[in-house]
Design an enzyme around this catalytic site. Structure first.
Site, PDB file in Angstrom:
ATOM      1  N   SER A 304       0.811  -1.221   0.000  1.00  0.00           N
ATOM      2  CA  SER A 304       0.000   0.000   0.000  1.00  0.00           C
ATOM      3  C   SER A 304       0.840   1.265   0.000  1.00  0.00           C
ATOM      4  CB  SER A 304      -0.885   0.038   1.254  1.00  0.00           C
ATOM      5  OG  SER A 304      -1.727  -1.077   1.298  1.00  0.00           O
ATOM      6  N   HIS A 397      -7.428  -0.469   5.982  1.00  0.00           N
ATOM      7  CA  HIS A 397      -7.009  -1.860   6.168  1.00  0.00           C
ATOM      8  C   HIS A 397      -7.135  -2.290   7.629  1.00  0.00           C
ATOM      9  CE1 HIS A 397      -5.718  -2.669   2.085  1.00  0.00           C
ATOM     10  NE2 HIS A 397      -5.087  -1.508   2.035  1.00  0.00           N
TER      11      HIS A 397
END
Lengths: 467, 467, 467, 467
Positions: A304, A397
């Site tokens: 990410s 997340h």
């Protein structure tokens, strides 16, 4: 804005006229089920008038008038509230109280909800409302709109969209080179994280050792709502260029070499659906899909970006008092950096980190590694907004129940990667057995689950900043 | 009911235990968006427990406990109502009032709605809720359930289903002999108006000069929700056997011979969707479809059953005072009928009309024609429930804006047709230019639009009954 | 035949006229590639004229005229043959000889092949030719057609069809209850081995623990050419009623309980494709398909009828000299049977076996078991036609490389089963590793591979008949 | 070629060894129907060996050995020819003669046909043979292969492919932006006439006012065999850039503005299918398709390139005797051109026309217009090969029955257009009522149907060249 006042006045009058005509009246409570739907044209007028407004400011103006002028009838609400309270004191039978509450509930429905409801039944109506909410959110961002009425209207829209785009009505579609060009073009255009350069680039991202999935609504197949890109690898990737730049093997996939799924990009393709829980659900669904295709797949992780890190870091550098001892760097780091940059480090680093050239200097890259890893760990783990992680990707997340697993140095050497997050990326790892627990724990007690590596970096930061 | 009390007690305790576990708690207002979804298993437990209850009474019991025990928190509602009233008196800024109203709105949501919401996200969850509502409606019919709480829960379910089964998400599917057998079997089984006898019968109903359409939800294609059968003819049919019994020409359709579409059957295939506006919308949609296929098609009409007419008529015959002058028949009619039946006509007709043999007597058929046409016209036009047509089929088509166009004698000579409506059927005709006006007029002023024929019959009835 | 001669003459003249017009002339060799296709109408005329002939005898007449009048030009063939021979003697260069051979090849093409070729390009043309060949074969069976010209034409047609229906162009389709009704109706109607009784019967044959596959040509999907029914079981079935009569478990399949695939019916759905190798290829293809779906499936076998056995047996009984010692039964068998039937066994058995009632007598069933198993084994194994198995089903499976594996007593107790093969059925088992070897061995050396059981029965027969 | 002799010898031995093993033996006539297919591996060996040969020369070598070594058995042919001749003299019964002819026919089948036949049954086998023939044709062009045996083999392959790719088995597919990317990429790559530059270019060619169709074989959908591009316009286009360069209106098509269909590109996507009549049939099929979509469409025409014109013209210029009077230009033209080019016109024009710069000089473009139009008309109309038009595009459209309708000056100003045909293009117009007549007339009497414009230009040429 440069329009003469007279013209503006004319447009505003036209808006008022339109809304008077197009927004259906709310039937009295008794007739709410016996009232025929407004003529099709009535709501269609609103759609075409709105579509004819080209400038975002004009659209904002219309939405503002709708929100202000066609909301809840507060008098009605007060009256029904009083009725409920009175009945409550009289301890009347249940039926009476329940009906009073239902009247109150009915009074609390803003009138514009009726407009949205009927628009949703038109051909393409739901799609129109998604775009309308995208406009509304954009106007909020641009400060063209504000205030409680518009936020209420946004809430109403979001709740309607949440019902319609509920998971039961979403289809998972896989994109391959056999998908329609239309779809591949949309996927390319909506890729926000690692922009698609050309057609060979996208061909690679849907080819062997890659998967690309999206949710579409069952009423509009082939129209991506939210898109997830996955790389199938043998270990947890620490560098994005290895995924999006290098050619994957031309050979067909060797299933045995695949043990790991890396979610390397997730993008909302319809900005109007922001806040409607799509991404979380897409990741869950894709994990199931991959487990069916690869029964032995065991490791799931994101790779990410860390948007905002550079900006945060520059802010930290600015707020340091000149000549005071740095809390961001150790003494030896500060010395080494001063030597390399040849100046007061806060100032020179601000200049360097505002650009991306520094990433080409091997020495600087080596010297910055330790302090930036430490600072970034703190940024992700320690910086909060209302108690939750400040960084939106982290927050996403962690809400899903992932673990903040590994910070990767020089993981995104692209211009965008270096300038927005100093080339750092992070893996959020999904341990499937534990995501539910972690999610609850994060949402409830705001506790972030992180790996040894991350926790070590954080404690280094804390130790240093306390000096 | 014959179950020993101890066992019943055990089941009830299990129900309470289940509901306590399965129905998600309502988060406090501030955390309503930050609360993780309940674990999947939690709501799935409810689904499987409910599925395990085989008897309708047991299911009703569970639903009753859910409705009573997990509804609105009246204390909360009262508190928030008071808050709103107070703010109103203080004329505080809009933001404060709007938030107070939103809190009140939130308090008015029954807790079981959260359960339904989460169930809807499970695989097959929406389908489950449709069946659950079907059970609920059946239990209401059987008087196993009653009371305001259960009616409120029904309202909540119906409104949720209405959002999900909104017209934007329905697909029109045409059934032909190339459709899956699965679909044709479902269509056959759900045909409530003119039951399908065998496979050749259904093959005919989807063959040349016939159309069969249904709505499915876009998430469950090939699953009929509501079904419409159409015959393509050269004039407005007055007899149903001509449509469902005789073989249509084996030749392919001659488009030029088609000027009229007869809707001869509309059936809801999912009882749990009762009250969700599907039939009206299906007729509108099919009309558009037919106009596209046959641009010269001009005449649209139903050929509809008149369920309840025989029953109503028998009631009328019973309530007549014996020996008094009949208000149902003219003197000459009464004489002729007395002669034919050989007894006091009210009594003998009650016997005759309770069976279906009379329809085979040419003389009786001739003698009853005039009075029954007249009485039936009155039944359809004059008998009301809350101001609207008592007969549900009439009410449906009149709401849609159709005209009560023609009563047809001996239009359904099947056993079912003779015994439920003395063989009578009626055409409700759709004048496309005027349906919107008629619909509004019927729903608003409760005025029934009828043809000359019908109005004449009605006035004959009125003249006679006044004697 | 009952038609007046004049009318017949008129029809025949019309036929001649049609053929003159419709059959394209053969271009001279030099222009064979530069000749434009005949006008579409020209060949279409033939198709519609032929379609207009309702009686099979009329069609036969037309085919006969086509075969006789529009075949090879024997003069041309002779001329070109002479040319080839001459060149050969002159040992001219290769190019000259090859061209001469090509001219000869061209001369050997019957003129009607051009007609068929052009018909095949019409819409539905290939389908027409399949039906035409079906007519031709029927007319041959009915002795309406015979002679070398018609056999040549059949050969030409069969070779054209073989090119078109080559395995590369066939699609395997699976039939389920989700297949179009059209397909299920066709499958039901073409089931020749175990006729389908009703729709529940066919639903069962496409439901759990059953598979139904067919080949379609890629140009006409959903049109079955040859159909194979398979039962998925735990051992090799010895009784057909267990497969087609009893309800299979309503539960979904338990893959673990499946170890065996029984091919219990294979039917050619297009009689015009007789001799085009479809069945063999279908079995091979289905085996692959099943192995993909059930990787652990190991046993493959047919459960096959023995058409002709009863007829053969009655023939044997008839040809036995009365009062001589039976070669069909042992002495003790003969005694027991004589006792049971109460008469000279050859005669009484002929009467019994011509019907099907005997199968209901437990005693007879017991008494006949041993001799009939023995006789049937001999019929299948020992009776030959041009060196290959006389029984066509046996010949089919042996050509495919299967082993004659087990004779089953009372395996088909249906009327058809008892009357055509005394209730016997046989398993031809496919050992996948050995089918190629067995096939070559059977086709080459005409050797039949059979199991111990079959060979024992055969040797019992031989021992007994030698007495 | 640079390979050492030893290695070459090894490869050749491997080839011989492979062919011996892979090419099935021809069964004796009597067993031709009873011979089992060769083991799958046998023919697959050939496919994989061939696929392993990377160089075209190696493939050519293998094909040459196959053609030479596995053709017809000339001895057999001679023997059977003699047999036929003998029977013919004895006037034996038909059956005997027909069988002898059949034996002869059988003997005339080259042995390699068996290999191709069995390869065609493999998965992907037909596709392999198409590629093999493409290699063969390429090798012929490169002179790597020649001789009668290879031409015979090409003929055999072409005739097999013609059966398989017969019109009855072709599907017309339309390409749009919703087609799979795979298809659009293939279409782009196979566009030979006006190369596709990028993805926006192809998006335009499948967008509004454009149609793109292709034929695929029913066994391999989405695989283009031959592709046709059509522009929908209001008159017959005289310039190709107007079609492929300019953006078409973004608006949806206005059907009323469309009266004309321009076929502006037709490309064979599979070179191995050269000579298999696909293009002609595609044009016919597309015309039908367009007539269905646009019932009022009346004008159909190509806008075609004139490949080879520049080359022919340069040849003409070269062969003119220097200083003699030009037969190509009139005196005044010659004077003007000499003035403009400043030198002996034949020489200077040869230099000019070999490049493409001249097209940018307005003066030259004006001066060359008349003579080049005239010369090009003659090139198309007057230059012949075996009596048919020399120019292959002309020959194609004339065979289809089109009329040579209009020569267009500066119709293709692209580099390719100017250098290959001096910027000229031509319309071949399809008068639907007359194409059949024209086709027959062209193929039979070699007569070219041309418009007044073309005939005038031709007669100007003739007048001038006779001077």
């Amino acid at each position: 804005s440069s329009r003469p006042a007279a013209a503006a006045g004319a447009l505003e009058r036209a808006m008022d006229e339109l809304l008077r005509r197009a927004v259906p009246a709310t039937p009295v409570y008794e007739l709410r089920e016996k009232t025929p739907a407004p003529a099709e044209g009535q709501c269609a007028d609103f759609v075409s008038f709105y579509g004819g407004l080209v400038e975002v400011a004009e659209r904002a103006e219309l939405l503002s008038r709708l929100a202000q002028g066609f909301g809840v009838d507060h008098g009605q609400v007060a009256e029904q509230s009083a009725g409920v309270l009175q009945l409550r004191q009289q301890s009347r039978e249940a039926a009476v109280l329940l009906q009073a509450e239902d009247r109150l509930r009915y009074a609390l429905v803003p009138r514009y909800r009726g407009l949205f409801h009927h628009v949703s039944k038109l051909d393409g109506g739901v799609r129109f409302l998604v775009r309308l909410r995208a406009d509304l959110l954009q106007a909020l961002t641009l400060k063209l709109l504000e205030g409680p009425h518009i936020r209420e209207m946004d809430g109403v829209l979001k709740s309607m969209l949440s019902e319609w785009f509920s998971s039961g009505f979403l289809n998972l579609e896989r994109v391959t080179w056999h998908s329609p060009c239309e779809v591949l073009q949309k996927i390319s255009e909506s890729e926000a994280v690692h922009p698609v350069k050309n057609w060979m680039d996208i061909k690679r991202r849907v080819g062997p050792y890659r998967r690309c999935y999206f949710f579409s609504h069952c009423s509009t197949p082939e129209e991506p709502l939210v898109v997830l890109h996955v790389a199938l690898t043998s270990d947890i990737s620490s560098n994005i260029q290895a995924i999006v730049k290098e050619c994957p093997p031309a050979d067909p996939e060797d299933k045995n070499s695949i043990s790991t799924a890396i979610f390397y990009s997730i993008s909302l393709a319809q900005p109007g659906l922001q806040g409607v829980e799509l991404g979380t659900f897409l990741i869950k669904r894709v994990i199931k899909e991959l487990q069916t295709e690869f029964p032995h797949l065991q490791t799931f992780s994101s790779l990410s970006p860390i948007p905002g890190f550079t900006k945060w870091l520059l802010g930290q550098l600015s707020s340091q008092k000149e000549h005071s001892r740095s809390q961001l760097f150790t003494d030896s780091e500060a010395r080494e950096l001063a030597e390399l940059t040849g100046g007061p480090i806060a100032e020179t680093l601000k200049v360097f980190l505002s650009g991306s050239e520094w990433a080409k200097s091997e020495k600087l890259v080596r010297a910055l590694r330790a302090p930036l890893m430490r600072l970034c760990a703190w940024y992700l783990y320690g910086e909060k907004h209302r108690g939750y992680a400040l960084n939106p990707v982290a927050n996403f997340h962690l809400q899903n129940g992932a673990v903040m697993w590994r910070l990767n140095w020089m993981a995104d050497e692209s211009l965008k990667g270096v300038s927005s997050s100093c080339g750092l990326m992070v893996n959020y790892r999904y341990y499937l057995d534990e995501t539910a627990t972690h999610s609850t724990s994060y949402l409830g007690s705001k506790h972030i689950k992180a790996s040894e590596q991350v926790l070590n970096l954080v404690s280094q930061f804390q130790k240093n900043s306390k000096l």
